[in-house]
Design a protein around this motif. Structure first.
Motif: not given
Length: 211
Positions: A110-111, A156-161, A140-143
């Motif tokens: 899920l993003f 899972l915390p992630t960056s946009m990169r 992974r967040g960033h909804r």
């Protein structure tokens, strides 16, 4: 992950995925009071594999089969005109259908939430569930849309990169969740998206950036 390291890192291996799915199965049974009206629908492609596995775990606990099927959302995506043509997957509903059922949509990552929105639109054309819930292996967040999973294997915390790739033995001959750097093209798109406030219709991270 160390800066500049191009190698993907395994954040979940086979045993971790099995434990996560077992926990999700128990949570589904608890929340739905035994899962008697539950239907699992996996979102193509790896969501279907996960739905089948979850159905097996639910059957192990309850001693009865739990209906499951597959849902293809290709024609319901809001980025359909902006992407190359995609092969259509299969939508297969169990004999019980979805009317007046508790439908649990199942996906791997899920993003942005756009795939789930497309799944809800597709489901609306198939029947009228009593309730719809969402189970994902990785969040992974960033909804980009107001969508939240009811059952999550791993936050899972992630960056946009970064990219997240789920491997499943039925599809990829191995169970793992890999976290790696985005490609150069994806990084450039991510930078542009950041300048525009992140409101673009598609995400920079390939197949796992659209979720």
């Amino acid at each position: 992950m160390a800066d500049g390291d191009p190698r993907p890192k395994a954040v979940l291996e086979g045993p971790d995925i099995r434990r996560a799915l077992t926990r999700i199965a128990h949570e589904i049974l608890e929340r739905t009071k035994g899962g008697h009206d539950v239907v699992l629908l996996g979102i193509q492609t790896r969501g279907v594999t996960l739905a089948e596995r979850l159905a097996g775990k639910l059957e192990e606990v309850e001693g009865r089969p739990v209906p499951w099927g597959s849902l293809d959302v290709t024609m319901y995506r809001d980025d359909l005109r902006m992407k190359p043509a995609r092969a259509l997957g299969r939508t297969e509903l169990p004999a019980e259908g979805v009317d007046d059922r508790v439908v649990v949509l199942v996906d791997d990552v899920l993003f942005s939430g756009r795939t789930v929105r497309a799944a809800l639109d597709a489901l609306n054309d198939l029947g009228r569930p009593r309730a719809v819930q969402l189970a994902v292996l990785v969040d992974r967040g960033h909804r980009e849309l107001p969508i939240r999973a009811d059952y999550v294997g791993k936050n899972l915390p992630t960056s946009m990169r970064e990219t997240v790739k789920v491997l499943l033995a039925e599809n990829d001959e191995r169970d793992a969740v890999l976290l790696g750097p985005a490609s150069g093209r994806s990084e450039a798109t991510a930078a542009l998206r950041g300048l525009s406030g992140g409101s673009g219709g598609s995400s920079p991270l390939g197949d796992k950036g659209e979720k």
